[in-house]
Design a protein around this motif. Structure first.
Motif, PDB file in Angstrom:
ATOM      1  N   ALA A  37      -0.331  -8.109   9.329  1.00 25.47           N
ATOM      2  CA  ALA A  37      -0.827  -8.671   8.060  1.00 25.47           C
ATOM      3  C   ALA A  37      -2.245  -9.181   8.274  1.00 25.47           C
ATOM      4  O   ALA A  37      -2.568 -10.322   7.992  1.00 25.47           O
ATOM      5  N   ARG A  94     -10.336 -10.414   9.956  1.00 22.24           N
ATOM      6  CA  ARG A  94     -11.240 -11.341  10.660  1.00 22.24           C
ATOM      7  C   ARG A  94     -10.780 -11.605  12.092  1.00 22.24           C
ATOM      8  O   ARG A  94     -11.613 -11.696  13.000  1.00 22.24           O
ATOM      9  N   ASP A 130      -1.766  -3.883   7.440  1.00 15.99           N
ATOM     10  CA  ASP A 130      -1.644  -4.704   6.233  1.00 15.99           C
ATOM     11  C   ASP A 130      -1.204  -3.788   5.098  1.00 15.99           C
ATOM     12  O   ASP A 130      -1.514  -2.597   5.083  1.00 15.99           O
ATOM     13  N   ASN A 148       3.678  -1.452   5.232  1.00 13.58           N
ATOM     14  CA  ASN A 148       4.485  -2.578   4.774  1.00 13.58           C
ATOM     15  C   ASN A 148       5.425  -2.973   5.912  1.00 13.58           C
ATOM     16  O   ASN A 148       6.261  -2.176   6.324  1.00 13.58           O
ATOM     17  N   PHE A 191      -1.386 -14.339  11.640  1.00 13.92           N
ATOM     18  CA  PHE A 191      -1.987 -15.547  11.076  1.00 13.92           C
ATOM     19  C   PHE A 191      -1.730 -15.601   9.566  1.00 13.92           C
ATOM     20  O   PHE A 191      -1.929 -14.617   8.853  1.00 13.92           O
ATOM     21  N   ASN A 192      -1.292 -16.743   9.141  1.00 14.11           N
ATOM     22  CA  ASN A 192      -1.154 -17.019   7.706  1.00 14.11           C
ATOM     23  C   ASN A 192      -0.241 -16.030   6.997  1.00 14.11           C
ATOM     24  O   ASN A 192      -0.542 -15.565   5.887  1.00 14.11           O
TER      25      ASN A 192
HETATM   26  C1  LIG Z   1      -2.893 -14.951   3.620  1.00 10.07           C
HETATM   27  S1  LIG Z   1      -3.271 -13.306   4.052  1.00 10.07           S
HETATM   28  C2  LIG Z   1      -3.620 -13.479   5.780  1.00 10.07           C
HETATM   29  C3  LIG Z   1      -4.531 -12.411   6.276  1.00 10.07           C
HETATM   30  C4  LIG Z   1      -4.967 -12.575   7.728  1.00 10.07           C
HETATM   31  N1  LIG Z   1      -3.846 -12.606   8.641  1.00 10.07           N
HETATM   32  C5  LIG Z   1      -5.824 -13.806   7.871  1.00 10.07           C
HETATM   33  O1  LIG Z   1      -5.349 -14.832   8.381  1.00 10.07           O
HETATM   34  O2  LIG Z   1      -6.981 -13.737   7.433  1.00 10.07           O
HETATM   35  C6  LIG Z   1      -1.688 -12.539   4.062  1.00 10.07           C
HETATM   36  C7  LIG Z   1      -1.769 -11.043   4.269  1.00 10.07           C
HETATM   37  O3  LIG Z   1      -0.456 -10.512   4.378  1.00 10.07           O
HETATM   38  C8  LIG Z   1      -0.467  -9.243   3.816  1.00 10.07           C
HETATM   39  N2  LIG Z   1       0.901  -8.842   3.515  1.00 10.07           N
HETATM   40  C9  LIG Z   1       1.743  -9.402   2.599  1.00 10.07           C
HETATM   41  N3  LIG Z   1       2.909  -8.751   2.592  1.00 10.07           N
HETATM   42  C10 LIG Z   1       2.820  -7.771   3.530  1.00 10.07           C
HETATM   43  C11 LIG Z   1       3.706  -6.764   3.961  1.00 10.07           C
HETATM   44  N4  LIG Z   1       4.917  -6.644   3.442  1.00 10.07           N
HETATM   45  N5  LIG Z   1       3.310  -5.902   4.926  1.00 10.07           N
HETATM   46  C12 LIG Z   1       2.069  -6.008   5.452  1.00 10.07           C
HETATM   47  N6  LIG Z   1       1.174  -6.945   5.068  1.00 10.07           N
HETATM   48  C13 LIG Z   1       1.547  -7.820   4.116  1.00 10.07           C
HETATM   49  C14 LIG Z   1      -1.333  -9.408   2.581  1.00 10.07           C
HETATM   50  O4  LIG Z   1      -1.797  -8.174   2.079  1.00 10.07           O
HETATM   51  C15 LIG Z   1      -2.436 -10.311   3.120  1.00 10.07           C
HETATM   52  O5  LIG Z   1      -3.517  -9.553   3.598  1.00 10.07           O
END
Ligand SMILES: C[S@@+](CC[C@H](N)C(=O)[O-])C[C@H]1O[C@@H](n2cnc3c(N)ncnc32)[C@H](O)[C@@H]1O
Length: 274
Positions: free
Chosen positions: A121, A126, A142, A168, A187-188
């Motif tokens: 994700a 970054r 992602d 996904n 992260f996050n």
């Molecule tokens: C809050 S952002 C965090 C992004 C990155 N890790 C950061 O800290 O900058 C959450 C990320 O999770 C991704 N995400 C949400 N559901 C997901 C899934 N089922 N599979 C892959 N990525 C997912 C979103 O697209 C988003 O980019």
């Protein structure tokens, strides 16, 4: 989230004027001693560049000895830079990217075994890009195709390409390969079924870096859904049978442009032999 990367150019004014990385800051090598305080030193990674990567290596050493953190030498210098360049003196002083890697990653970077890493994700990458600029071979996944595209482009421009995959991680269409990674970072983002996949996806001796919001977070802002929030002590319980190298559970105080946030982070090493 602040700046992701500062580029410090240590060549001469003439060289800079002929060709430079857009947004880089010029401080010629011979002026570094008197202008050290102008070098960004807030945890933002600083890529140091010269013509061929030789003066910049000296500059990195000089600055590290003076306490400047998160430096890396842009190998091969501007000659090997595959991204855009500009000419002239305009723009000297601005920085390149509007996103910064997580402090938890920067501060604990030395704990990570070099090799192949996966950022789950990764968003706009970054943290993945930071790992790539620090010598890791990086996969990032992602579900957001635009974010992956932006991550790939930014990484390429910085000369630190990543393999960005649109996938996904919740519906079984993207599966972490078994014992494939030296480092897995998240992260996050929280999807509890992934804990087991992360445990299996690391090589023996590999390291997980996981930091996200806790159940304290709704006091400060989103997210509020409990399925996205770590419970007290949860990360420790998940990796309890591994060597825990760092563990934190804290409220980061508000800073200009950043509301307070409640996060928990862990760095844990999978046993070499299970
Ligand atoms: C809050 S952002 C965090 C992004 C990155 N890790 C950061 O800290 O900058 C959450 C990320 O999770 C991704 N995400 C949400 N559901 C997901 C899934 N089922 N599979 C892959 N990525 C997912 C979103 O697209 C988003 O980019």
């Amino acid at each position: 989230m602040g700046e992701s990367l500062a580029v410090l150019d240590v060549r001469t004014e003439t060289e800079f004027e002929a060709k430079h990385i857009p947004g880089s800051v010029l401080i010629p090598l011979q002026e570094l001693d008197s202008r050290t305080s102008e070098v960004p030193n807030s945890g933002v990674p600083v890529a140091v560049v010269c013509e061929y990567g030789i003066r910049s290596a000296s500059a990195c050493q000089f600055l590290a000895e003076r306490g400047v953190k998160s430096l890396f030498n842009l190998e091969g210098g501007i000659e090997a830079w595959p991204g855009p360049t500009a000419a002239g003196m305009e723009g000297n002083g601005r920085q390149v990217h509007p996103i910064a890697p997580e402090r938890f990653l920067i501060e604990n970077f030395q704990l990570l075994p070099k090799g192949l890493s996966l950022d789950i994700a990764m968003g706009e990458g970054r943290n993945a890009i930071y790992l790539a600029t620090r010598g890791f071979d990086v996969d990032g996944v992602d579900v957001d195709a635009d974010a992956v595209r932006r991550a790939r482009t930014a990484a390429r421009k910085l000369g630190a390409p990543i393999r960005g995959v649109v996938g996904n991680v919740e519906d079984g269409t993207y599966i972490i390969p078994l014992e494939a990674y030296d480092v897995i970072a998240v992260f996050n983002y929280l999807h509890r079924p992934l804990f087991n996949d992360i445990r299996e996806g690391l090589k023996p001796g590999g390291v997980v870096v996981y930091q996200t919001f806790t159940t304290e977070q709704p006091r400060f802002g989103p997210p509020a859904d409990p399925s996205h929030l770590l419970k007290p002590g949860e990360l420790k319980r998940v990796f309890d049978d591994w060597e825990i190298l760092r563990l934190c559970e804290e409220v980061e105080p508000a800073a200009p442009g950043h509301p307070a946030r409640a996060v928990s982070g862990i760095i844990a090493r999978k046993p070499a032999e299970l």
